[in-house]
Scaffold this motif. Structure first.
Motif, PDB file in Angstrom:
ATOM      1  N   GLY A 132     -15.724   7.672  13.942  1.00  0.00           N
ATOM      2  CA  GLY A 132     -16.733   7.190  14.872  1.00  0.00           C
ATOM      3  C   GLY A 132     -16.120   6.514  16.084  1.00  0.00           C
ATOM      4  O   GLY A 132     -16.587   6.692  17.216  1.00  0.00           O
ATOM      5  N   GLU A 133     -15.063   5.745  15.866  1.00  0.00           N
ATOM      6  CA  GLU A 133     -14.392   5.081  16.985  1.00  0.00           C
ATOM      7  C   GLU A 133     -13.733   6.086  17.919  1.00  0.00           C
ATOM      8  O   GLU A 133     -13.685   5.884  19.133  1.00  0.00           O
ATOM      9  N   ARG A 134     -13.224   7.178  17.363  1.00  0.00           N
ATOM     10  CA  ARG A 134     -12.636   8.213  18.227  1.00  0.00           C
ATOM     11  C   ARG A 134     -13.697   8.824  19.129  1.00  0.00           C
ATOM     12  O   ARG A 134     -13.431   9.142  20.293  1.00  0.00           O
ATOM     13  N   ARG A 135     -14.893   8.992  18.591  1.00  0.00           N
ATOM     14  CA  ARG A 135     -15.979   9.522  19.421  1.00  0.00           C
ATOM     15  C   ARG A 135     -16.296   8.528  20.547  1.00  0.00           C
ATOM     16  O   ARG A 135     -16.550   8.923  21.696  1.00  0.00           O
ATOM     17  N   GLN A 136     -16.314   7.248  20.222  1.00  0.00           N
ATOM     18  CA  GLN A 136     -16.543   6.238  21.249  1.00  0.00           C
ATOM     19  C   GLN A 136     -15.442   6.304  22.312  1.00  0.00           C
ATOM     20  O   GLN A 136     -15.712   6.193  23.518  1.00  0.00           O
ATOM     21  N   LEU A 137     -14.196   6.478  21.861  1.00  0.00           N
ATOM     22  CA  LEU A 137     -13.072   6.575  22.787  1.00  0.00           C
ATOM     23  C   LEU A 137     -13.220   7.810  23.675  1.00  0.00           C
ATOM     24  O   LEU A 137     -12.916   7.765  24.878  1.00  0.00           O
ATOM     25  N   GLU A 138     -13.672   8.917  23.118  1.00  0.00           N
ATOM     26  CA  GLU A 138     -13.845  10.131  23.921  1.00  0.00           C
ATOM     27  C   GLU A 138     -14.868   9.911  25.032  1.00  0.00           C
ATOM     28  O   GLU A 138     -14.705  10.422  26.149  1.00  0.00           O
ATOM     29  N   VAL A 139     -15.917   9.150  24.735  1.00  0.00           N
ATOM     30  CA  VAL A 139     -16.896   8.828  25.777  1.00  0.00           C
ATOM     31  C   VAL A 139     -16.240   7.977  26.861  1.00  0.00           C
ATOM     32  O   VAL A 139     -16.453   8.201  28.058  1.00  0.00           O
ATOM     33  N   ALA A 140     -15.426   6.999  26.447  1.00  0.00           N
ATOM     34  CA  ALA A 140     -14.725   6.167  27.427  1.00  0.00           C
ATOM     35  C   ALA A 140     -13.796   7.004  28.291  1.00  0.00           C
ATOM     36  O   ALA A 140     -13.711   6.804  29.512  1.00  0.00           O
ATOM     37  N   VAL A 141     -13.088   7.950  27.684  1.00  0.00           N
ATOM     38  CA  VAL A 141     -12.196   8.833  28.439  1.00  0.00           C
ATOM     39  C   VAL A 141     -12.996   9.643  29.461  1.00  0.00           C
ATOM     40  O   VAL A 141     -12.607   9.781  30.628  1.00  0.00           O
ATOM     41  N   ALA A 142     -14.122  10.189  29.025  1.00  0.00           N
ATOM     42  CA  ALA A 142     -14.962  10.966  29.944  1.00  0.00           C
ATOM     43  C   ALA A 142     -15.476  10.091  31.084  1.00  0.00           C
ATOM     44  O   ALA A 142     -15.468  10.491  32.253  1.00  0.00           O
ATOM     45  N   LEU A 143     -15.902   8.865  30.760  1.00  0.00           N
ATOM     46  CA  LEU A 143     -16.402   7.964  31.794  1.00  0.00           C
ATOM     47  C   LEU A 143     -15.293   7.534  32.748  1.00  0.00           C
ATOM     48  O   LEU A 143     -15.555   7.177  33.900  1.00  0.00           O
ATOM     49  N   GLY A 144     -14.051   7.603  32.273  1.00  0.00           N
ATOM     50  CA  GLY A 144     -12.920   7.231  33.107  1.00  0.00           C
ATOM     51  C   GLY A 144     -12.746   8.118  34.318  1.00  0.00           C
ATOM     52  O   GLY A 144     -12.094   7.730  35.300  1.00  0.00           O
ATOM     53  N   THR A 145     -13.311   9.311  34.291  1.00  0.00           N
ATOM     54  CA  THR A 145     -13.233  10.216  35.450  1.00  0.00           C
ATOM     55  C   THR A 145     -14.378   9.980  36.434  1.00  0.00           C
ATOM     56  O   THR A 145     -14.526  10.737  37.391  1.00  0.00           O
TER      57      THR A 145
END
Length: 261
Positions: A161-174
């Motif tokens: 679940g935390e990896r999914r949260q991190l993936e959202v953060a990575v996407a928002l980073g762009t």
């Protein structure tokens, strides 16, 4: 409302198999738009065509009126299109912070190009300053998605679940205008899905979200507009209530009497 994303007669064929066949789709700016459908409906293919990981056989894809049909993934990122995928694309040996930092800097490089340094001394200072700003942005994004205090862990140490949260953060980073989420709740526990649903629901209104998801409870909680695909074709678009009540949608879901919420 202004359309941020439009698909006009978009198809994708794999040999004689038509995974998508002449699909039209409009996603308005600021929408929380979900795409659903039974297995084999063409949802992941649609996602790949919009993100740029697949090429369209026919049709046109517009982002804010610009034709992106033949553009690469990187070019689409530069236009504000970001995506998370079913299968993790994280750098598992890198820290949580570094994963987001790479995305933030990728966007900065795309925007700044060669303007990064005129002289060696000032150029170094500018780069150091830009790095500091990027780190601060990455930390803020991690806090936003609910990962405070996890910055120095490697991505591989996080729970699913935390990896999914991190993936959202990575996407928002762009710094996206259009955020594509492909089965974000796949493999999650109910508690993890609830946290992710809350996270997506709290995203800024200027970020348009297009969600491909099997979890209909999540879809109907988040989406203001739902599009149903069936056998590679557009079946229905409407509000969650309209889609739930549509006889053709109920029939597509294996003859069930109700698409549950």
């Amino acid at each position: 409302m202004t359309a941020l994303l439009q698909l006009l007669g978009v198809s994708r064929h794999f040999g004689s198999f038509r995974a998508l066949d002449g699909v039209d789709l409009t996603v308005r700016a600021g929408a929380r738009h979900a795409v659903i459908g039974p297995n084999g409906a063409g949802k992941s293919t649609l996602f790949g065509l919009i993100s740029g990981t697949l090429a369209a056989t026919a049709g046109t894809i517009l982002v804010d009126g610009q034709d992106v049909t033949r553009l690469s993934v990187d070019r689409r990122v530069g236009l504000g299109v970001a995506a998370t995928f079913q299968h993790s694309s994280l750098f598992l040996r890198e820290t949580v912070l570094e994963n987001v930092l790479l995305a933030v800097e990728r966007r900065a490089w795309a925007g700044a190009g060669a303007a990064a340094g005129a002289g060696p001394g000032p150029g170094r200072r500018r780069r150091a300053g830009a790095r500091g700003v990027a780190i601060a942005q990455a930390r803020e994004l991690l806090d936003q998605v609910g990962l405070p205090g996890r910055h120095e862990l490697t991505a591989g140490e996080l729970s699913h679940g935390e990896r999914r949260q991190l993936e959202v953060a990575v996407a928002l980073g762009t710094d996206p205008r259009l955020l594509l989420l492909d089965e974000p709740a796949a493999g999650m526990s109910p508690a993890e899905t609830a946290r992710l649903t809350e996270l997506i629901g709290a995203l800024p209104g200027e970020v348009t979200v297009l969600l491909v998801e099997h979890d209909l409870d999540m879809v109907f909680e988040l989406a203001d507009t739902v599009t149903v695909l069936h056998l590679g074709r557009h079946l229905k678009t409407g509000s969650p209530d309209e889609v739930r009540a549509a006889a053709e949608v109920q029939s597509a879901y294996l003859g069930t009497t109700e698409v549950s919420s």
